[in-house]
Design a protein around this motif. Structure first.
Motif, mmCIF file in Angstrom:
data_model
loop_
_atom_site.group_PDB
_atom_site.id
_atom_site.type_symbol
_atom_site.label_atom_id
_atom_site.label_comp_id
_atom_site.label_asym_id
_atom_site.label_seq_id
_atom_site.Cartn_x
_atom_site.Cartn_y
_atom_site.Cartn_z
ATOM 1 N N GLU A 398 0.842 -1.205 0.000
ATOM 2 C CA GLU A 398 0.000 0.000 0.000
ATOM 3 C C GLU A 398 0.875 1.252 0.000
ATOM 4 O O GLU A 398 1.861 1.330 0.746
ATOM 5 N N GLN A 399 0.446 2.233 -0.768
ATOM 6 C CA GLN A 399 1.164 3.516 -0.768
ATOM 7 C C GLN A 399 1.294 4.089 0.641
ATOM 8 O O GLN A 399 2.337 4.596 1.018
ATOM 9 N N ASP A 400 0.229 3.968 1.438
ATOM 10 C CA ASP A 400 0.334 4.609 2.756
ATOM 11 C C ASP A 400 1.018 3.723 3.801
ATOM 12 O O ASP A 400 1.030 4.050 4.977
ATOM 13 N N ASP A 401 1.599 2.622 3.359
ATOM 14 C CA ASP A 401 2.459 1.863 4.260
ATOM 15 C C ASP A 401 3.914 2.325 4.144
ATOM 16 O O ASP A 401 4.826 1.718 4.709
ATOM 17 N N PHE A 402 4.127 3.383 3.371
ATOM 18 C CA PHE A 402 5.473 3.922 3.235
ATOM 19 C C PHE A 402 5.448 5.435 3.462
ATOM 20 O O PHE A 402 4.571 6.132 2.983
ATOM 21 N N MET A 403 6.434 5.917 4.224
ATOM 22 C CA MET A 403 6.620 7.363 4.373
ATOM 23 C C MET A 403 8.096 7.674 4.221
ATOM 24 O O MET A 403 8.931 7.056 4.875
ATOM 25 N N ARG A 412 5.742 1.826 10.010
ATOM 26 C CA ARG A 412 5.773 0.994 8.804
ATOM 27 C C ARG A 412 7.041 1.272 8.003
ATOM 28 O O ARG A 412 8.028 1.760 8.551
ATOM 29 N N LEU A 413 6.998 1.025 6.705
ATOM 30 C CA LEU A 413 8.228 1.106 5.919
ATOM 31 C C LEU A 413 8.668 2.555 5.688
ATOM 32 O O LEU A 413 7.848 3.430 5.445
#
Ligand code: ATP
Ligand code: MG
Length: 573
Positions: A398-403, A412-413
């Motif tokens: 998911e895009q929002d699992d990365f910042m 998260r990642l």
């Protein structure tokens, strides 16, 4: 939130474990007023059933079951201008789907039209009813107000002979629509407006879904409802509070006609936050295109809830938890969501689906390798077994699992951070790839081959576990996410001069057309319900075709990060 917080309404306090309806029925059986219990669910077929009706259905059919009596399904079809066969069929389907069976006891007020007509003649002969030539506007003007008595109609003292003649000619079709009515002769000064010579019959030339063009006069609901209950031998006629003021009128008709009297018991109708329940408004939402139809998954209709993925069990459980009360109140829609979560938690298998995909290339993973990872179908129910999920070098998360620049509470990642891929490996982010506009389009990661299955032999921990799908094995699907149809808990709460429509949420539907799903999900059929890990419960929508699967999100899971994030967002505003 404790599950009981919705039930602290004073009126809901049970005496000896019985609500007030049970107490009344118990007493009636004890005193011998009735020897058994016969209830009915009496919809008017002028729209689809909603969750409020479900409360009435569960109550009426539930009582019949408990007391080993029976419950009738009776259509109160007295207004052909608003009623349609489509609604009759939908109501039948919805009650059955909720899990109730009326056996052979399906009835229609229209089955009693001839009998009702005979009774109207009897009342005329007793001098208790008269034909009135006032227009509908005049009838309203003569009616008076809550503080002022009404005025008697100039036609009130017509002779019995003239009334009989005119009423028969009304039936024969000699007069235009709306030109005359038959009215009960009761009391124009009664403090109860319903008793001020209410209309019993009006002239309407409209084709009735069941009686066709046989009639051009139709009984008012109030002249049909109580007598229909009486004809069917209903013992306990359970209805919502707004009928309390109609009870004296029903009693009056029953007494003057001289027939068996059921006992009417009123209870508070269900109101839900963020929801409109009146059929008139629901019809407007449909006709004016705010939703895609009566069964739009955002609608509080039974068919909408069904399409959304609600189960009959969850709706019945909801009705049980809210109980019955004698005072109006509004139930938090979160309770309904709680009920479906609880039910699907036990029943729905878990899968992985990526709603907003971000490509991840695992640089040290062999190019052509596919590994089959063992995944548990339902941790709540081990009898559901396990399945294989393919894993390969390129995956989506998911895009929002990365910042890129993570908040300290974002676990998260992020660049240099390590997370677990569910059922697979630990991965660490080594590089972020962007397009010419600076948007992140891809991540580069490495994996630790010693962490297969999701645990590190050296005991090192990671703080987050992400779901994922293998790019070359996944398939594309459309997923529809829903928010409340209204922006405010009370949709009628609008500034002066604006309409309830101004509270309609313009973003209640979000369509994601590029979702990536694990291959096993292809096997599902329309209506099947699953959990997508970390995303909520979903079901397969009937819009699904062989080319494209469509899912609805029924309800989210409890999401801790979403809560923290929304708090942070409000603080930073
Ligand atoms: P609406 O007001 O939503 O248009 P209605 O009362 O006109 O509904 P009916 O078809 O007459 O709809 O209702 C059938 C039965 O369902 C009636 O006995 C009515 O009291 C009950 N009912 C309708 N709405 C609710 C509700 N919100 N909660 C509980 N019972 C309800
Ligand atoms: Mg009604």
């Amino acid at each position: 939130m404790s599950d009981n917080s919705y039930m602290n309404n004073e009126e809901n306090k049970e005496c000896c474990g019985r609500d007030f309806i049970h107490q009344i029925i118990d007493e009636d059986l004890k005193s011998g007023r009735y020897t058994g219990v016969v209830t009915r669910f009496p919809p008017e077929p002028n729209g689809y059933l909603h969750i409020g009706h479900a409360k009435s259905i569960c109550l009426n059919f539930g009582l019949a079951e408990e007391y080993r009596g029976r419950c009738h399904l009776r259509y109160d079809d007295t207004n052909p201008l608003k009623e349609e066969q489509e609604y009759i069929d939908a109501i039948r389907e919805d009650v059955r789907w909720l899990g109730f069976d009326w056996g052979k006891h399906e009835y229609y007020a229209s089955d009693y039209f001839e009998q009702l007509y005979e009774w109207a003649i009897d009342l005329i002969k007793k001098g208790k009813a008269y034909v009135c030539d006032l227009s509908p506007e005049e009838v309203r003007a003569y009616r008076g107000t809550l503080t002022e008595p009404g005025k008697e109609s100039p036609y009130r003292n017509r002779s019995i002979e003239e009334n009989l003649d005119l009423f028969q000619r009304m039936r024969a079709g000699e007069f235009p629509d709306g030109s005359r009515t038959l009215r009960a002769k009761i009391d124009m000064a009664s403090p109860n407006l319903n008793m001020r010579d209410p209309v019993m019959y009006r002239i309407i030339r409209a084709t009735h879904p069941r009686t066709g063009d046989k009639w051009c006069i139709y009984p008012m609901y109030d002249f049909a409802h109580g007598q229909s209950d009486s004809i069917e031998g209903i013992t306990h006629s359970i209805c919502t509070l707004e009928f309390e003021d109609h009870r004296p009128l029903y009693d009056w008709f029953i007494k003057e006609i001289g027939i068996y009297a059921p006992r009417q018991i009123e209870f508070a109708r269900l109101n839900l936050t963020y929801t409109v329940m009146s059929k008139r408004r629901l019809l407007e939402l449909v006709r004016e295109g705010y939703v895609r139809g009566w069964d739009d998954p955002r609608m509080p209709t039974i068919s909408g809830l069904r399409r959304r993925g609600y189960t009959p069990e969850s709706i019945r459980q909801f009705c049980k938890l809210i109980g019955v009360a004698k005072a109006d109140n509004t139930v938090d829609i979160a309770l309904l969501e709680y009920c479906i979560r609880e039910d699907l938690n036990k029943k729905a298998n878990r899968y992985m689906a990526v709603l907003n995909p971000l490509k991840v290339v695992i640089e040290n993973y062999p190019d052509d390798l596919t590994e089959e990872m063992e995944a548990v179908n339902n941790p709540e129910d081990t009898s559901m077994g396990t399945r294989k999920v393919p894993f390969s070098k390129v995956i989506y998360i998911e895009q929002d699992d990365f910042m890129e620049n993570p908040h300290p509470k974002f676990y998260r990642l992020a660049p240099g951070k390590e997370v677990r891929l569910r059922y697979a490996y630990f991965i660490k982010c080594t590089d972020v790839i962007k397009d010419s506009n600076g948007n992140i389009v891809e991540l580069r990661c490495t994996y630790d081959p010693n962490t297969k299955g999701g645990n590190a032999p050296d005991g090192r921990k990671v703080k987050a576990t992400l779901h994922w799908v293998s790019a070359k094995h996944a398939f594309d699907a459309e997923i529809r996410l829903y928010d409340y149809l209204f922006l405010k808990p009370n949709p009628s709460d609008v500034p002066d001069g604006s309409d309830w429509r101004s509270n309609i949420n313009p973003n209640s539907l979000q369509v994601l057309s590029n979702c990536k799903l694990e291959p096993e999900l292809r096997k599902l059929n329309i209506g099947d319900k699953v959990q997508f890990e970390r995303q909520g419960y979903f079901c397969v929508d009937p819009d699904t075709t062989p080319e494209k699967m469509v899912f609805n999100r029924t309800v989210t899971l409890k999401d801790e990060w979403a809560k923290i994030k929304s708090k942070l967002d409000t603080h930073s505003k």
